[in-house]
Design a protein around this motif. Structure first.
Motif, short mmCIF file in Angstrom:
data_model
loop_
_atom_site.label_atom_id
_atom_site.label_comp_id
_atom_site.label_asym_id
_atom_site.label_seq_id
_atom_site.Cartn_x
_atom_site.Cartn_y
_atom_site.Cartn_z
N ASP A 1 -66.57 83.68 -10.83
CA ASP A 1 -65.79 82.98 -10.34
C ASP A 1 -66.88 81.92 -9.49
N ARG A 2 -67.51 82.66 -8.87
CA ARG A 2 -68.57 82.01 -8.01
C ARG A 2 -69.27 80.96 -8.79
N GLN A 3 -69.86 81.28 -10.06
CA GLN A 3 -70.74 80.61 -10.95
C GLN A 3 -69.80 79.28 -11.29
N GLN A 4 -68.47 79.48 -11.53
CA GLN A 4 -67.53 78.37 -11.99
C GLN A 4 -67.56 77.47 -10.76
N GLU A 5 -67.46 77.95 -9.66
CA GLU A 5 -67.31 77.04 -8.25
C GLU A 5 -68.66 76.41 -8.24
N ALA A 6 -69.71 76.97 -8.45
CA ALA A 6 -71.03 76.24 -8.40
C ALA A 6 -71.26 75.23 -9.35
N PHE A 7 -70.61 75.39 -10.62
CA PHE A 7 -70.64 74.59 -11.61
C PHE A 7 -69.84 73.37 -11.20
N SER A 8 -68.60 73.59 -10.59
CA SER A 8 -67.62 72.50 -10.04
C SER A 8 -68.32 71.62 -9.32
N HIS A 9 -68.90 72.19 -8.35
CA HIS A 9 -69.54 71.59 -7.16
C HIS A 9 -70.49 70.63 -7.80
N ALA A 10 -71.47 71.19 -8.70
CA ALA A 10 -72.57 70.38 -9.33
C ALA A 10 -72.11 69.39 -10.02
N LEU A 11 -70.93 69.59 -10.49
CA LEU A 11 -70.31 68.44 -11.63
C LEU A 11 -69.75 67.13 -10.63
N ARG A 12 -69.21 67.74 -9.44
CA ARG A 12 -68.51 66.57 -8.57
C ARG A 12 -69.71 65.80 -8.02
N HIS A 13 -71.04 66.18 -7.74
CA HIS A 13 -72.04 65.54 -7.58
C HIS A 13 -72.58 64.49 -8.43
N ILE A 14 -72.42 64.98 -9.81
CA ILE A 14 -72.77 64.01 -10.86
C ILE A 14 -71.65 62.89 -11.10
N LEU A 15 -70.36 63.28 -11.02
CA LEU A 15 -69.28 62.48 -11.07
C LEU A 15 -69.24 61.52 -10.10
N ASN A 16 -69.69 61.67 -8.74
CA ASN A 16 -69.64 60.86 -7.40
C ASN A 16 -70.86 59.93 -7.41
N ASN A 17 -71.68 59.94 -8.35
CA ASN A 17 -72.90 59.18 -8.59
C ASN A 17 -73.84 59.61 -7.33
N ASP A 18 -73.77 60.97 -6.96
CA ASP A 18 -74.65 61.15 -5.57
C ASP A 18 -75.90 61.16 -5.80
N PHE A 19 -76.76 60.76 -6.79
CA PHE A 19 -78.20 60.84 -7.24
C PHE A 19 -78.82 59.41 -6.72
N SER A 20 -77.65 58.54 -6.49
CA SER A 20 -78.12 57.21 -5.93
C SER A 20 -78.02 56.90 -4.52
N LEU A 21 -77.55 58.15 -3.97
CA LEU A 21 -77.52 58.16 -2.33
C LEU A 21 -78.76 58.90 -1.75
N ASN A 22 -79.01 58.49 -0.47
CA ASN A 22 -80.31 59.11 0.20
C ASN A 22 -79.76 60.08 1.34
N ASP A 23 -78.56 60.10 1.73
CA ASP A 23 -78.36 61.19 2.79
C ASP A 23 -77.64 62.27 2.27
N ILE A 24 -78.43 63.49 2.28
CA ILE A 24 -78.06 64.79 1.67
C ILE A 24 -76.85 65.33 2.68
N ASN A 25 -76.86 65.27 3.88
CA ASN A 25 -75.93 65.71 4.54
C ASN A 25 -74.53 65.05 4.47
N MET A 26 -74.57 63.56 4.19
CA MET A 26 -73.32 63.07 3.88
C MET A 26 -72.82 63.47 2.64
N ILE A 27 -73.56 63.47 1.52
CA ILE A 27 -73.41 63.80 0.20
C ILE A 27 -72.67 65.20 0.36
N GLU A 28 -73.24 66.34 0.63
CA GLU A 28 -72.82 67.67 0.98
C GLU A 28 -71.40 67.73 1.79
#
Length: 90
Positions: free
Chosen positions: A40-67
């Protein structure tokens, strides 16, 4: 939108890390998930990671705001689910 990704289950040296994502040179992503987590926690972690990808967070610089944005979205989804369940059984 098609997302090319691969998932690796690893044991992070830092036990507080649940997942990490890297954007690869070819535009694909690699998601690393802590192997010792429950399924269950692995699935939550995967969903969290996928949200970062879908939100295009890799183009942002402020990790605190991203999280913060990612965790606020999780909270909003959980709250919405509780409201829907309450209305369903009311």
């Amino acid at each position: 939108m098609i997302i090319d990704y691969q998932v690796h289950f690893i044991n992070f040296p830092n036990t507080s890390a649940r997942e990490a994502v890297t954007e690869n040179p070819d535009g694909s992503y690699t998601i690393f998930i802590e192997a010792s987590l429950s399924r269950d926690r692995q699935q939550e972690a995967f969903s969290h990671a996928l949200r970062h990808i879908l939100n295009n967070d890799f183009s942002l610089n402020d990790i605190n705001m991203i999280e913060s944005d990612a965790h606020n979205l999780v909270f909003q989804n959980k709250l919405q689910n509780k409201v829907e369940l309450k209305n369903k059984y009311a």
